[in-house]
Design a protein around this motif. Structure first.
Motif, PDB file in Angstrom:
ATOM      1  N   PRO A  56       0.804  -1.225   0.000  1.00  0.00           N
ATOM      2  CA  PRO A  56       0.000   0.000   0.000  1.00  0.00           C
ATOM      3  C   PRO A  56       0.833   1.270   0.000  1.00  0.00           C
ATOM      4  O   PRO A  56       0.351   2.321  -0.449  1.00  0.00           O
ATOM      5  N   ASP A  57       2.081   1.186   0.473  1.00  0.00           N
ATOM      6  CA  ASP A  57       2.926   2.384   0.495  1.00  0.00           C
ATOM      7  C   ASP A  57       3.273   2.870  -0.902  1.00  0.00           C
ATOM      8  O   ASP A  57       3.543   4.061  -1.109  1.00  0.00           O
ATOM      9  N   THR A  58       3.242   1.973  -1.901  1.00  0.00           N
ATOM     10  CA  THR A  58       3.478   2.362  -3.298  1.00  0.00           C
ATOM     11  C   THR A  58       2.179   2.341  -4.094  1.00  0.00           C
ATOM     12  O   THR A  58       2.210   2.411  -5.320  1.00  0.00           O
ATOM     13  N   ARG A  59       1.050   2.258  -3.393  1.00  0.00           N
ATOM     14  CA  ARG A  59      -0.269   2.139  -4.018  1.00  0.00           C
ATOM     15  C   ARG A  59      -0.298   0.901  -4.913  1.00  0.00           C
ATOM     16  O   ARG A  59      -0.910   0.876  -5.952  1.00  0.00           O
ATOM     17  N   ASN A  60       0.397  -0.146  -4.435  1.00  0.00           N
ATOM     18  CA  ASN A  60       0.460  -1.436  -5.123  1.00  0.00           C
ATOM     19  C   ASN A  60       0.992  -1.308  -6.545  1.00  0.00           C
ATOM     20  O   ASN A  60       0.535  -2.016  -7.461  1.00  0.00           O
ATOM     21  N   ALA A  61       1.955  -0.405  -6.736  1.00  0.00           N
ATOM     22  CA  ALA A  61       2.599  -0.282  -8.044  1.00  0.00           C
ATOM     23  C   ALA A  61       3.199  -1.624  -8.447  1.00  0.00           C
ATOM     24  O   ALA A  61       3.777  -2.339  -7.625  1.00  0.00           O
ATOM     25  N   ASN A  90      -4.697  -4.029  -1.116  1.00  0.00           N
ATOM     26  CA  ASN A  90      -4.736  -3.468   0.234  1.00  0.00           C
ATOM     27  C   ASN A  90      -4.401  -1.979   0.168  1.00  0.00           C
ATOM     28  O   ASN A  90      -3.638  -1.533  -0.685  1.00  0.00           O
ATOM     29  N   GLY A  91      -4.984  -1.212   1.075  1.00  0.00           N
ATOM     30  CA  GLY A  91      -4.739   0.216   1.083  1.00  0.00           C
ATOM     31  C   GLY A  91      -5.734   0.961   0.225  1.00  0.00           C
ATOM     32  O   GLY A  91      -6.818   0.473  -0.085  1.00  0.00           O
ATOM     33  N   SER A  92      -5.352   2.150  -0.208  1.00  0.00           N
ATOM     34  CA  SER A  92      -6.292   3.044  -0.896  1.00  0.00           C
ATOM     35  C   SER A  92      -6.422   2.771  -2.383  1.00  0.00           C
ATOM     36  O   SER A  92      -7.337   3.270  -3.024  1.00  0.00           O
ATOM     37  N   GLY A 132      -0.158   0.893 -11.252  1.00  0.00           N
ATOM     38  CA  GLY A 132       0.603   0.658 -12.461  1.00  0.00           C
ATOM     39  C   GLY A 132       2.093   0.701 -12.215  1.00  0.00           C
ATOM     40  O   GLY A 132       2.577   0.383 -11.131  1.00  0.00           O
ATOM     41  N   GLY A 133       2.841   1.120 -13.223  1.00  0.00           N
ATOM     42  CA  GLY A 133       4.289   1.169 -13.106  1.00  0.00           C
ATOM     43  C   GLY A 133       4.745   2.295 -12.191  1.00  0.00           C
ATOM     44  O   GLY A 133       4.059   3.305 -12.022  1.00  0.00           O
ATOM     45  N   ASN A 134       5.901   2.120 -11.596  1.00  0.00           N
ATOM     46  CA  ASN A 134       6.463   3.104 -10.677  1.00  0.00           C
ATOM     47  C   ASN A 134       7.087   4.239 -11.487  1.00  0.00           C
ATOM     48  O   ASN A 134       8.126   4.069 -12.131  1.00  0.00           O
ATOM     49  N   VAL A 135       6.451   5.417 -11.466  1.00  0.00           N
ATOM     50  CA  VAL A 135       6.910   6.547 -12.280  1.00  0.00           C
ATOM     51  C   VAL A 135       8.285   7.028 -11.827  1.00  0.00           C
ATOM     52  O   VAL A 135       9.088   7.507 -12.641  1.00  0.00           O
ATOM     53  N   LYS A 136       8.591   6.892 -10.546  1.00  0.00           N
ATOM     54  CA  LYS A 136       9.921   7.279 -10.059  1.00  0.00           C
ATOM     55  C   LYS A 136      10.990   6.450 -10.740  1.00  0.00           C
ATOM     56  O   LYS A 136      12.040   6.980 -11.156  1.00  0.00           O
ATOM     57  N   ASP A 137      10.742   5.137 -10.901  1.00  0.00           N
ATOM     58  CA  ASP A 137      11.706   4.289 -11.600  1.00  0.00           C
ATOM     59  C   ASP A 137      11.821   4.695 -13.069  1.00  0.00           C
ATOM     60  O   ASP A 137      12.914   4.657 -13.649  1.00  0.00           O
ATOM     61  N   MET A 138      10.689   5.075 -13.682  1.00  0.00           N
ATOM     62  CA  MET A 138      10.747   5.545 -15.068  1.00  0.00           C
ATOM     63  C   MET A 138      11.629   6.785 -15.162  1.00  0.00           C
ATOM     64  O   MET A 138      12.454   6.911 -16.075  1.00  0.00           O
ATOM     65  N   HIS A 139      11.448   7.717 -14.215  1.00  0.00           N
ATOM     66  CA  HIS A 139      12.212   8.967 -14.225  1.00  0.00           C
ATOM     67  C   HIS A 139      13.700   8.709 -14.087  1.00  0.00           C
ATOM     68  O   HIS A 139      14.529   9.366 -14.744  1.00  0.00           O
ATOM     69  N   GLU A 140      14.038   7.740 -13.267  1.00  0.00           N
ATOM     70  CA  GLU A 140      15.450   7.435 -13.008  1.00  0.00           C
ATOM     71  C   GLU A 140      16.000   6.378 -13.963  1.00  0.00           C
ATOM     72  O   GLU A 140      17.179   6.018 -13.873  1.00  0.00           O
ATOM     73  N   ASN A 182     -10.801  -1.834  -5.500  1.00  0.00           N
ATOM     74  CA  ASN A 182     -11.061  -1.102  -4.260  1.00  0.00           C
ATOM     75  C   ASN A 182     -10.664   0.368  -4.313  1.00  0.00           C
ATOM     76  O   ASN A 182     -10.972   1.136  -3.403  1.00  0.00           O
ATOM     77  N   GLY A 183      -9.974   0.778  -5.384  1.00  0.00           N
ATOM     78  CA  GLY A 183      -9.506   2.155  -5.502  1.00  0.00           C
ATOM     79  C   GLY A 183      -8.954   2.367  -6.897  1.00  0.00           C
ATOM     80  O   GLY A 183      -9.266   1.597  -7.812  1.00  0.00           O
ATOM     81  N   PRO A 184      -8.109   3.376  -7.109  1.00  0.00           N
ATOM     82  CA  PRO A 184      -7.594   3.640  -8.445  1.00  0.00           C
ATOM     83  C   PRO A 184      -6.915   2.435  -9.088  1.00  0.00           C
ATOM     84  O   PRO A 184      -6.134   1.732  -8.450  1.00  0.00           O
ATOM     85  N   ALA A 185      -7.255   2.210 -10.354  1.00  0.00           N
ATOM     86  CA  ALA A 185      -6.605   1.200 -11.196  1.00  0.00           C
ATOM     87  C   ALA A 185      -6.067   1.965 -12.396  1.00  0.00           C
ATOM     88  O   ALA A 185      -6.801   2.301 -13.325  1.00  0.00           O
ATOM     89  N   ILE A 186      -4.773   2.252 -12.371  1.00  0.00           N
ATOM     90  CA  ILE A 186      -4.183   3.196 -13.295  1.00  0.00           C
ATOM     91  C   ILE A 186      -3.146   2.512 -14.170  1.00  0.00           C
ATOM     92  O   ILE A 186      -2.307   1.751 -13.676  1.00  0.00           O
TER      93      ILE A 186
END
Length: 266
Positions: free
Chosen positions: A21-26, A57-59, A64-72, A111-115
């Motif tokens: 949940p800390d990564t919004r299940n990325a 679990n979580g919000s 989807g993919g981790n945008v921070k990893d894309m940036h780096e 249960n929440g955003p599916a992006i």
């Protein structure tokens, strides 16, 4: 890092919760991808499993993919074009193939955003229920990329080319009410009742013989790309198998005797 998937089994129902949940299940690491692939392989071998529920679990359902990893340009987004191509082919693209080949029905309880890849993951499931807090976006274009995990094949088959085009070309998010109107989800529930509604549906599915569930799902899958005459031939073959199972005879006897059937998956 802790396992991505929490897995519970009860009465033929397998409940799977994405649990970062800390990564919004990325969904972005090779380990997460392997967990999905391994789970599907295990469930294909498990004759006691009849239906799977997938939720987060979580919000969020899955961001989807981790945008921070894309940036780096890190993790699965590292490397030159040829390396990236193979990372997709040998990585996240294994998930739609694994889920598509899974013989048991799969319910997404969104249960929440599916992006982005999270929406595509929901589309890999057979049935989608949504919380009122759910959002859906085929958002790849907003990051200057394309659906890399099957969304261009999955989404149009669920909501049609025009609506899939709107979602894919704009990257706009739609809420649960519009997702229901567009046929992306089958039911919208309160956040508090989502899992109980998903469980109720799973119980109705799991109350049927396991062999007929698996054969029925395979026919629905094959029917997406077969001619009618070819599908009828396959249906006749599957039906001949089904007629000679103990559970078929038990179902007929229970119907005639007006009692609850007792299935043995035989």
């Amino acid at each position: 890092m802790s396992p991505f998937l929490q897995i519970e089994r009860e009465d033929g129902i397998v409940t799977v919760r994405m649990d970062h949940p800390d990564t919004r299940n990325a969904l972005t690491t090779p380990e997460q991808i392997q967990e999905f692939v391994d789970l599907c392989a295990e469930l294909r071998r498990d004759r006691s499993a009849r239906v799977m529920i997938l939720t987060g679990n979580g919000s969020a359902f899955c961001a989807g993919g981790n945008v921070k990893d894309m940036h780096e340009r890190a993790g699965i987004f590292a490397g030159d074009p040829y390396e990236l191509r193979n990372t997709y082919r040998d990585g996240i693209q294994r998930i739609p193939l694994a889920i598509y080949e899974l013989d048991i029905p799969v319910i997404a309880a969104v249960n929440g955003p599916a992006i982005g890849a999270g929406l595509d993951l929901a589309c890999m499931c057979d049935i989608r229920l949504a919380s009122t807090t759910a959002l859906f976006a085929e958002s790849f274009v907003r990051l200057g990329i394309v659906p890399g995990d099957g969304g261009a094949w999955l989404l149009p088959r669920i909501i049609g080319i025009p609506k899939a085009s709107i979602m894919s070309f704009t990257g706009d998010a739609i809420d649960a009410a519009k997702a229901l109107a567009w046929g992306l989800v089958e039911q919208v529930c309160t956040h508090q009742t989502l899992m109980s509604e998903a469980r109720s549906l799973a119980e109705r599915i799991a109350s049927n013989p396991g062999h007929s569930l698996r054969l029925c799902k395979r026919l629905l899958r094959e029917g997406q790309h077969m001619r009618l005459d070819s599908l009828l031939e396959l249906s006749a073959a599957y039906q001949s198998l089904a007629h000679h199972t103990q559970d078929h005879h038990e179902a007929v006897s229970a119907f005639v005797e007006k009692r609850k059937p007792d299935y043995l998956d035989k």
